[in-house]
Enzyme design. Structure first.
Site, PDB file in Angstrom:
ATOM      1  N   SER A  52       0.740  -0.822  -0.137  1.00  0.00           N
ATOM      2  CA  SER A  52      -0.256   0.192   0.001  1.00  0.00           C
ATOM      3  C   SER A  52       0.692   1.042  -0.177  1.00  0.00           C
ATOM      4  CB  SER A  52      -0.948   0.079   1.213  1.00  0.00           C
ATOM      5  OG  SER A  52      -0.229  -0.169   1.985  1.00  0.00           O
ATOM      6  N   PRO A 104      -0.845   3.207   4.465  1.00  0.00           N
ATOM      7  CA  PRO A 104      -1.942   3.418   4.239  1.00  0.00           C
ATOM      8  C   PRO A 104      -3.028   2.646   3.961  1.00  0.00           C
ATOM      9  CG  PRO A 104       0.925   4.024   2.771  1.00  0.00           C
ATOM     10  CD  PRO A 104       0.517   3.201   4.140  1.00  0.00           C
ATOM     11  N   TYR A 105      -2.618   1.183   3.485  1.00  0.00           N
ATOM     12  CA  TYR A 105      -3.763   0.738   4.237  1.00  0.00           C
ATOM     13  C   TYR A 105      -4.921   0.627   5.033  1.00  0.00           C
ATOM     14  CZ  TYR A 105      -5.875  -4.392   5.176  1.00  0.00           C
ATOM     15  OH  TYR A 105      -7.199  -4.840   5.669  1.00  0.00           O
ATOM     16  N   ALA A 106      -3.996   0.901   6.300  1.00  0.00           N
ATOM     17  CA  ALA A 106      -4.934   0.525   7.432  1.00  0.00           C
ATOM     18  C   ALA A 106      -5.873   2.185   7.259  1.00  0.00           C
ATOM     19  CB  ALA A 106      -4.174   0.919   8.567  1.00  0.00           C
ATOM     20  N   THR A 120      -6.866   3.322   4.909  1.00  0.00           N
ATOM     21  CA  THR A 120      -8.025   3.244   3.702  1.00  0.00           C
ATOM     22  C   THR A 120      -9.677   2.409   4.503  1.00  0.00           C
ATOM     23  OG1 THR A 120      -7.585   0.995   2.861  1.00  0.00           O
ATOM     24  CG2 THR A 120      -6.978   2.998   1.434  1.00  0.00           C
TER      25      THR A 120
END
Length: 316
Positions: free
Chosen positions: A85, A144-146, A148
């Site tokens: 991510s 960034p994943y977290a 989103t």
């Protein structure tokens, strides 16, 4: 309706629902005719009475017709993974984890679907200092994943607050593992290394601790979230106990009777030291608690892997 039905949790969930007598429409953009992972995950489902599979992208397909007469939607579709991510793929994460959820919510509101269960993640909590995370804690996503996943669950909960919108349960899954888990996940890699004799790349010192949740327990919590009248908002799906990565390696060693060779590497950006769920709300609202301990869960996971990979010995 189950979105992401060709994925790890989605395929297990759809199968459990069908076995329980529920008619399921499964939606996934991966085509089992061309995608080997989707084909493997969906193999137990395809052809079963009560299951209809639709290959479609939620970012562009017509969602309304898929939701007609639906009592609930389990929205599990999205792009997982912390490491990828970072960088240029973030736009894909944003589109799949947030914009697709927006289209689903709009369709649910138009059709009148009463309940949405959305897959969130323990990663929304970020660094915790080792204590158990409770749903009222302030999120501090560290990747960034977290970011989103937090945006996705908050978007869904914002819709739920509007009159005429479906009720929403955001399930914060804690390190779900088991048969058909993604091959990049640690437990899969550790067990495969134990079975094949290949080295295991270990990021960090192995003292990172996770609240490991067996897939059958995660599915049971997910189904309970659709049925419990009082369920709403974020709910942790984890047992409240942790194990280190080294403990997982030791269990894998014991199952095959030899030591895994380790290739040490630097810790990865966005990986937190400890995840641990406070399971109180899941127990109170869903009537749920995990039933499979780590040793038995890893044994079941390894037995499934052993039927797919060459081995230098059989799991005990």
């Amino acid at each position: 309706m189950v979105t992401g039905s060709a994925g790890f949790i989605g395929s297990h969930l759809a199968h459990a629902l069908v076995q329980g007598g529920t008619t399921v429409v499964g939606v996934d953009r991966r085509d089992p005719a061309t995608d080997p992972t989707a084909a493997t995950n969906l193999a137990p489902l395809l052809g079963l009475p009560g299951y209809v599979h639709v290959t479609a992208d939620l970012l562009s397909c017509a969602i309304d017709p898929l939701l007609i007469d639906a009592d609930a939607i389990f929205h599990l579709a999205g792009i997982p993974g912390v490491r990828p991510s970072w960088g240029p793929q973030f736009g894909d994460y944003l589109a799949s984890n947030v914009l697709a959820a927006h289209r689903v919510l709009e369709a649910c509101t138009r059709i009148g679907v009463p309940r949405v269960i959305v897959a969130s993640s323990s990663s929304v909590y970020g660094p915790t200092g080792g204590g158990a995370s409770i749903e009222t804690d302030r999120p501090q996503p560290a990747s960034p994943y977290a970011v989103t996943k937090l945006a996705e669950e908050q978007l869904c909960l914002a819709y739920a607050a509007r009159p005429g919108s479906p009720s929403v349960v955001a399930l914060r899954y804690f390190t779900v593992y088991g048969p058909r888990q993604r091959s990049d996940m640690f437990t899969h890699r550790a067990l495969q290394a134990a079975l094949t004799g290949q080295p295991l790349r270990l990021y960090g010192d192995g003292h990172q601790r996770r609240d490991f949740t067996f897939i059958d327990d995660a599915v049971a919590a997910t189904i309970a979230a659709a049925a419990a009248p009082a369920a709403h908002g974020p709910i942790n799906v984890g047992g409240g106990a942790t194990a280190s990565l080294l403990e997982v390696i030791n269990i894998a060693n014991s199952l095959v009777g030899r030591d895994i060779q380790l290739d040490h590497d630097h810790a990865r950006s966005g990986d937190v030291l400890t995840t641990r769920a406070d399971p109180g709300r899941a127990r109170e609202v869903l009537g749920w608690q995990p039933r499979v301990d780590l040793h038995n869960g890893l044994r079941a996971h390894m037995q499934a892997l052993a039927s797919q990979v060459p081995t230098y010995g059989r799991a005990a």
